[in-house]
Design a protein around this motif. Sequence first.
Motif, PDB file in Angstrom:
ATOM      1  N   GLU A  22       0.830  -1.203   0.000  1.00 31.18           N
ATOM      2  CA  GLU A  22       0.000   0.000   0.000  1.00 31.18           C
ATOM      3  C   GLU A  22       0.867   1.257   0.000  1.00 31.18           C
ATOM      4  OE1 GLU A  22      -2.957   0.010   3.052  1.00 31.18           O
ATOM      5  OE2 GLU A  22      -3.411  -2.110   2.803  1.00 31.18           O
ATOM      6  N   LEU A  23       1.932   1.247   0.820  1.00 25.80           N
ATOM      7  CA  LEU A  23       2.819   2.412   0.884  1.00 25.80           C
ATOM      8  C   LEU A  23       3.538   2.640  -0.443  1.00 25.80           C
ATOM      9  CD1 LEU A  23       4.367   1.924   4.441  1.00 25.80           C
ATOM     10  CD2 LEU A  23       2.810   3.743   3.734  1.00 25.80           C
ATOM     11  N   LEU A  24       3.993   1.551  -1.063  1.00 27.15           N
ATOM     12  CA  LEU A  24       4.692   1.683  -2.340  1.00 27.15           C
ATOM     13  C   LEU A  24       3.759   2.205  -3.424  1.00 27.15           C
ATOM     14  CD1 LEU A  24       6.844  -1.581  -2.235  1.00 27.15           C
ATOM     15  CD2 LEU A  24       7.658   0.766  -1.952  1.00 27.15           C
ATOM     16  N   ALA A  25       2.485   1.830  -3.363  1.00 25.03           N
ATOM     17  CA  ALA A  25       1.512   2.357  -4.329  1.00 25.03           C
ATOM     18  C   ALA A  25       1.319   3.856  -4.130  1.00 25.03           C
ATOM     19  CB  ALA A  25       0.182   1.628  -4.171  1.00 25.03           C
ATOM     20  N   ILE A  26       1.309   4.300  -2.862  1.00 27.60           N
ATOM     21  CA  ILE A  26       1.194   5.742  -2.582  1.00 27.60           C
ATOM     22  C   ILE A  26       2.419   6.480  -3.109  1.00 27.60           C
ATOM     23  CG2 ILE A  26       1.140   7.465  -0.733  1.00 27.60           C
ATOM     24  CD1 ILE A  26      -0.496   5.400   0.899  1.00 27.60           C
ATOM     25  N   VAL A  27       3.598   5.916  -2.869  1.00 33.10           N
ATOM     26  CA  VAL A  27       4.829   6.534  -3.366  1.00 33.10           C
ATOM     27  C   VAL A  27       4.815   6.599  -4.887  1.00 33.10           C
ATOM     28  CG1 VAL A  27       7.328   6.208  -3.557  1.00 33.10           C
ATOM     29  CG2 VAL A  27       6.201   5.899  -1.346  1.00 33.10           C
ATOM     30  N   GLU A  28       4.334   5.526  -5.537  1.00 30.75           N
ATOM     31  CA  GLU A  28       4.274   5.507  -7.000  1.00 30.75           C
ATOM     32  C   GLU A  28       3.375   6.618  -7.524  1.00 30.75           C
ATOM     33  OE1 GLU A  28       4.086   1.992 -10.106  1.00 30.75           O
ATOM     34  OE2 GLU A  28       2.128   2.256  -9.166  1.00 30.75           O
ATOM     35  N   ARG A  29       2.228   6.827  -6.879  1.00 31.48           N
ATOM     36  CA  ARG A  29       1.337   7.900  -7.313  1.00 31.48           C
ATOM     37  C   ARG A  29       2.007   9.262  -7.152  1.00 31.48           C
ATOM     38  NH1 ARG A  29      -2.609   4.660  -4.740  1.00 31.48           N
ATOM     39  NH2 ARG A  29      -2.608   5.980  -2.878  1.00 31.48           N
ATOM     40  N   ALA A  30       2.716   9.459  -6.037  1.00 32.72           N
ATOM     41  CA  ALA A  30       3.401  10.733  -5.812  1.00 32.72           C
ATOM     42  C   ALA A  30       4.491  10.952  -6.857  1.00 32.72           C
ATOM     43  CB  ALA A  30       3.993  10.772  -4.404  1.00 32.72           C
ATOM     44  N   GLU A  31       5.257   9.894  -7.153  1.00 31.11           N
ATOM     45  CA  GLU A  31       6.319  10.017  -8.154  1.00 31.11           C
ATOM     46  C   GLU A  31       5.737  10.285  -9.538  1.00 31.11           C
ATOM     47  OE1 GLU A  31       9.695   7.106  -6.107  1.00 31.11           O
ATOM     48  OE2 GLU A  31       8.305   6.293  -7.602  1.00 31.11           O
ATOM     49  N   THR A  32       4.601   9.642  -9.838  1.00 29.24           N
ATOM     50  CA  THR A  32       3.943   9.877 -11.122  1.00 29.24           C
ATOM     51  C   THR A  32       3.520  11.333 -11.259  1.00 29.24           C
ATOM     52  OG1 THR A  32       3.157   7.592 -11.296  1.00 29.24           O
ATOM     53  CG2 THR A  32       1.945   9.258 -12.541  1.00 29.24           C
ATOM     54  N   GLU A  33       2.940  11.885 -10.199  1.00 28.11           N
ATOM     55  CA  GLU A  33       2.504  13.287 -10.227  1.00 28.11           C
ATOM     56  C   GLU A  33       3.682  14.238 -10.407  1.00 28.11           C
ATOM     57  OE1 GLU A  33       0.301  13.742  -6.655  1.00 28.11           O
ATOM     58  OE2 GLU A  33      -1.383  12.498  -7.344  1.00 28.11           O
ATOM     59  N   LEU A  34       4.793  13.952  -9.728  1.00 33.61           N
ATOM     60  CA  LEU A  34       5.978  14.801  -9.881  1.00 33.61           C
ATOM     61  C   LEU A  34       6.530  14.728 -11.305  1.00 33.61           C
ATOM     62  CD1 LEU A  34       7.902  14.141  -6.539  1.00 33.61           C
ATOM     63  CD2 LEU A  34       6.860  16.299  -7.269  1.00 33.61           C
ATOM     64  N   GLU A  35       6.588  13.506 -11.843  1.00 31.39           N
ATOM     65  CA  GLU A  35       7.102  13.345 -13.201  1.00 31.39           C
ATOM     66  C   GLU A  35       6.182  14.020 -14.213  1.00 31.39           C
ATOM     67  OE1 GLU A  35       8.211   9.689 -16.180  1.00 31.39           O
ATOM     68  OE2 GLU A  35       8.597   9.378 -14.041  1.00 31.39           O
ATOM     69  N   GLU A  36       4.865  13.956 -13.955  1.00 29.78           N
ATOM     70  CA  GLU A  36       3.905  14.648 -14.819  1.00 29.78           C
ATOM     71  C   GLU A  36       4.164  16.159 -14.815  1.00 29.78           C
ATOM     72  OE1 GLU A  36      -0.435  13.228 -15.603  1.00 29.78           O
ATOM     73  OE2 GLU A  36      -0.008  13.047 -13.457  1.00 29.78           O
ATOM     74  N   ARG A  37       4.428  16.706 -13.636  1.00 24.40           N
ATOM     75  CA  ARG A  37       4.659  18.146 -13.531  1.00 24.40           C
ATOM     76  C   ARG A  37       5.925  18.555 -14.292  1.00 24.40           C
ATOM     77  NH1 ARG A  37       1.774  21.004  -9.713  1.00 24.40           N
ATOM     78  NH2 ARG A  37       3.460  22.502  -9.486  1.00 24.40           N
ATOM     79  N   ARG A  38       6.932  17.678 -14.273  1.00 20.14           N
ATOM     80  CA  ARG A  38       8.156  17.974 -15.040  1.00 20.14           C
ATOM     81  C   ARG A  38       7.868  17.905 -16.542  1.00 20.14           C
ATOM     82  NH1 ARG A  38      10.380  13.696 -11.845  1.00 20.14           N
ATOM     83  NH2 ARG A  38      11.135  14.454  -9.825  1.00 20.14           N
ATOM     84  N   GLY A  39       6.923  17.045 -16.917  1.00 17.32           N
ATOM     85  CA  GLY A  39       6.520  16.946 -18.311  1.00 17.32           C
ATOM     86  C   GLY A  39       7.446  16.125 -19.180  1.00 17.32           C
ATOM     87  N   ARG A  40       8.320  15.332 -18.580  1.00 15.36           N
ATOM     88  CA  ARG A  40       9.231  14.512 -19.380  1.00 15.36           C
ATOM     89  C   ARG A  40       9.557  13.225 -18.616  1.00 15.36           C
ATOM     90  NH1 ARG A  40      12.269  18.358 -16.828  1.00 15.36           N
ATOM     91  NH2 ARG A  40      14.152  17.622 -15.746  1.00 15.36           N
ATOM     92  N   PRO A  41       9.841  12.129 -19.320  1.00 13.37           N
ATOM     93  CA  PRO A  41      10.203  10.873 -18.665  1.00 13.37           C
ATOM     94  C   PRO A  41      11.511  11.019 -17.895  1.00 13.37           C
ATOM     95  CG  PRO A  41       9.567  10.473 -20.940  1.00 13.37           C
ATOM     96  CD  PRO A  41       9.711  11.964 -20.784  1.00 13.37           C
TER      97      PRO A  41
END
Length: 305
Positions: free
Chosen positions: A71-90
């Motif tokens: 569950e914690l790793l899924a939360i971290v994954e969502r946070a990392e996804t949002e940060l990467e989205e904000r950067r706009g690049r892989p």
Amino acid sequence: MLDLQRLRALHAVSVHGTVGAAALALGYTPSAVSQQIAKLERETRTVLLEREGRGVRLTDEARQLVSAAQELLAIVERAETELEERRGRPSGRLTVAAFASAARGLMPGVLAELGRRHPALDARLSEVDPHLSVDLVAKGAVDLVVAHDWDIAPLPAPPGLEQAVIGNDLCDLLVPEGHPFAGRAAVRREELGGERWICQPPGRVCHDWLLRTLRAAGHEPDIVHQADENPTLVALVAAGLGVALIPRLGRGPLPAGVVEVPLDPMPVRRLYALWRTGAARRPAIVETVRVLGEQWPEVAAHPPR
């Protein structure tokens, strides 16, 4: 306070079954993983792993921690996804699992293209059989999977995963030079009875497909030789020891003494990319799926001969 990296190490042991396999998946040494879990045991004042033969077994307390860790790793994954989205690049690390012939015939070009386009993306590949890789991505052990199924044996996708079709890989009948089928324009599946077959071991997707296909045509296959790697199967055919059904992807050029004969209808193997729904918006996932789709037509258009 529980340390996330130590929970990640315990979760990896749960998914992969051994400390050594967990270390390989995480990019650590086995001793580093053992140290992380030993520290977690001290912090929780709980025994988490018990020796069982040459391996280890998770205790009931460890399984509870693994559930929380997922569950914690899924939360971290969502946070990392949002940060990467904000950067706009892989960017960041992307772990990919692919079956053997895709790892050999498709992924080198995909990984090279990703590295050229996106230097901030650290994509890492592991070779894993489709039966195992889908479970790995579902449990969060890898980020993206390249898997396959066959026309009569669909690949089940667990809830919480999304998938995209990459393309269709054709499969040919390979026979020794001088075989009665050599030189034929096509062979129907109903004609395959009585052959000596060379194929992968039981439990592999290709083995299961061969059994289903021949039995559906009214034949019980006589499997005389089994090997994991397609080049080994081709070498056995070249020695005149039997016939084989081999997909084109990653097969390599055929050696002297082996003849390719089309089947009618021709068997089709579908390739898929699979990822967790929670990471669907991650630029690294989106871009990798795009590059897989771009590279496949080039790979499929130049099968080995």
